[in-house]
Design a protein around this motif. Structure first.
Motif, PDB file in Angstrom:
ATOM      1  N   LEU A 194       1.691   6.883  -6.858  1.00 52.43           N
ATOM      2  CA  LEU A 194       0.613   7.797  -7.222  1.00 52.43           C
ATOM      3  C   LEU A 194       1.018   9.250  -7.007  1.00 52.43           C
ATOM      4  N   PHE A 205      -7.898   3.452  -4.700  1.00 48.04           N
ATOM      5  CA  PHE A 205      -7.329   2.415  -3.845  1.00 48.04           C
ATOM      6  C   PHE A 205      -8.362   1.900  -2.846  1.00 48.04           C
ATOM      7  N   LYS A 227       2.411   1.866  -3.457  1.00 48.32           N
ATOM      8  CA  LYS A 227       1.435   2.355  -4.438  1.00 48.32           C
ATOM      9  C   LYS A 227       1.126   3.826  -4.217  1.00 48.32           C
ATOM     10  N   MET A 228       1.010   4.258  -2.964  1.00 47.45           N
ATOM     11  CA  MET A 228       0.730   5.658  -2.676  1.00 47.45           C
ATOM     12  C   MET A 228       1.887   6.552  -3.113  1.00 47.45           C
ATOM     13  N   PHE A 261      -6.191   7.788  -4.180  1.00 50.99           N
ATOM     14  CA  PHE A 261      -6.568   7.234  -2.889  1.00 50.99           C
ATOM     15  C   PHE A 261      -7.990   6.679  -2.919  1.00 50.99           C
ATOM     16  N   GLY A 299      -3.853  12.827  -6.290  1.00 51.44           N
ATOM     17  CA  GLY A 299      -3.708  12.080  -5.045  1.00 51.44           C
ATOM     18  C   GLY A 299      -5.046  11.627  -4.494  1.00 51.44           C
ATOM     19  N   THR A 346       0.830  -1.213   0.000  1.00 49.59           N
ATOM     20  CA  THR A 346       0.000   0.000   0.000  1.00 49.59           C
ATOM     21  C   THR A 346       0.860   1.257   0.000  1.00 49.59           C
ATOM     22  N   GLN A 347       1.924   1.276   0.831  1.00 43.80           N
ATOM     23  CA  GLN A 347       2.791   2.448   0.887  1.00 43.80           C
ATOM     24  C   GLN A 347       3.466   2.695  -0.455  1.00 43.80           C
TER      25      GLN A 347
END
Length: 374
Positions: free
Chosen positions: A38, A186, A34-35, A183, A179, A31-32
């Motif tokens: 992005l 996601f 992918k963020m 998010f 962003g 997850t981190q």
């Protein structure tokens, strides 16, 4: 033993192969990771692509006052030439045009006319002085009117600064929007995965107990049943990213350590969690000879993938995964038959038959000296 039409390939020589997927790729799939990706994409799109592309600041409608000094002087000379030519046929129009053009030079007009007086070059001094007198006589009476009717002039430096601030603002806005969109996407994806997992019903039978499967029997060419010196089952289920099963091979006669055999995951397909296994390696290590004898068992999709071939070709011979299939492994002193007892392909949105949800391997191990005795 039954006759097997298979070639045997020596492996890399290590008893245990390192995990194929690196920690870097694992982090990017988190997850981190992918963020962060992005965020970088938002900066590139918002600041670089939009800020320096479609939304790039353009400078228009500036005045001649901000020309280079030598070009301002040339422009003033052209005003004098135009006035001299036009004054003959239309004096009033010539004066109006000359004054308007001189006014566009702003506070530099007087200095430019004075330069020309000092260096007239090929121009007529009378025409120069006439223009200078005309400009000076009207400057005091028209300065107030000019200031109230003309729009305020912004210098190129101020325009550039304002454009840069505008670009930064638009870029930051684009980053925030991308962003938020990323998010939100996601969260939607995670919710869909959670719903899918909640609604998924496991239909595979529990294979933790060996008794769930009947041991396969093998016969020699003359029909004599061959009982393995060692025998075991091993089951892989999706989610076991570090799956590996190893068993030491011990001689039945003198309890000597003869080597090892086993199976492990060596390749995955797709991203995210759980990882989806697309290839396994089965191997046997003989303590009396160097290196491993290994074969790579591939899903149907991976079996025809050139990229997978290049990535795994050093490990051994490629074998297509099929239920109830025997894979022989042979060394100088050991004979191993790996049987795919049961397998199930996954149904995620990936290429058909590209990963395994569950598979059970059966290992039957013989010491060749005991086969000769039988």
């Amino acid at each position: 033993m039954p006759s097997q039409n298979s070639s045997f390939v020596t492996g890399s020589g290590e008893k245990k192969q390192a995990q194929n997927t690196s920690n870097v790729f694992t982090w990017f799939n988190s997850t981190q990771g992918k963020m962060v990706l992005l965020f970088i994409a938002g900066v590139l799109i918002g600041l670089v692509i939009l800020g320096w592309g479609p939304l790039k600041v353009k400078y228009i409608d500036t005045t001649t006052e901000y020309l280079r000094p030598d070009l301002r002087t040339d422009y003033a000379r052209m005003i004098i030439d135009s006035y001299t030519t036009t004054h003959i046929t239309n004096p009033q129009y010539a004066e109006q045009m000359a004054l308007a053009r001189l006014n566009s030079l702003g506070d530099t007009a007087s200095d430019e006319l004075q330069k020309i007086v000092r260096d007239p070059q090929i121009q007529n001094m009378n025409d120069i002085l006439l223009i200078q007198e005309l400009y000076q006589s009207t400057t005091n009476t028209t300065s107030t009117t000019t200031q109230t009717t003309n729009s305020p002039v912004v210098s190129p430096e101020e325009q550039k600064q304002g454009g840069f601030i505008k670009s930064i603002g638009l870029g930051l806005l684009a980053v925030v929007l991308f962003g938020i969109a990323g998010f939100a996407g996601f969260l939607v994806l995670r919710q869909n995965q959670s719903n899918k997992k909640a609604s998924l019903k496991v239909t595979y039978r529990d294979t933790d107990e060996i008794n769930n499967f009947i041991q396969t029997t093998y016969q020699s060419k003359d029909g004599v049943q061959l009982t393995p010196d060692q025998h075991f089952f091993s089951t892989y289920r999706i989610g076991n990213d570090l799956y590996e099963k190893r068993e030491s091979i011990i001689s039945k006669t003198n309890k000597e350590y003869l080597g090892e055999c086993g199976v492990e995951v060596v390749d995955f397909i797709g991203v995210g969690t759980p990882k989806r296994a697309s290839a396994f390696e089965v191997y046997v290590f003989d303590s009396h000879q160097p290196g491993n004898t290994a074969k790579v068992l591939l899903c149907e999709h991976a079996f025809s993938d050139k990229n997978v071939y290049e990535r795994l070709k050093h490990k051994g011979e490629f074998i297509l995964l099929e239920s109830n299939k025997d894979i022989p492994l042979e060394t100088e002193n050991l004979q191993v038959i790996v049987r795919i007892k049961e397998m199930h392909y996954g149904t995620a949105p990936l290429p058909e038959n590209s990963y395994v949800e569950q598979i059970t391997f059966e290992f039957s191990v013989w010491e060749k000296s005991s086969l000769r005795i039988q």
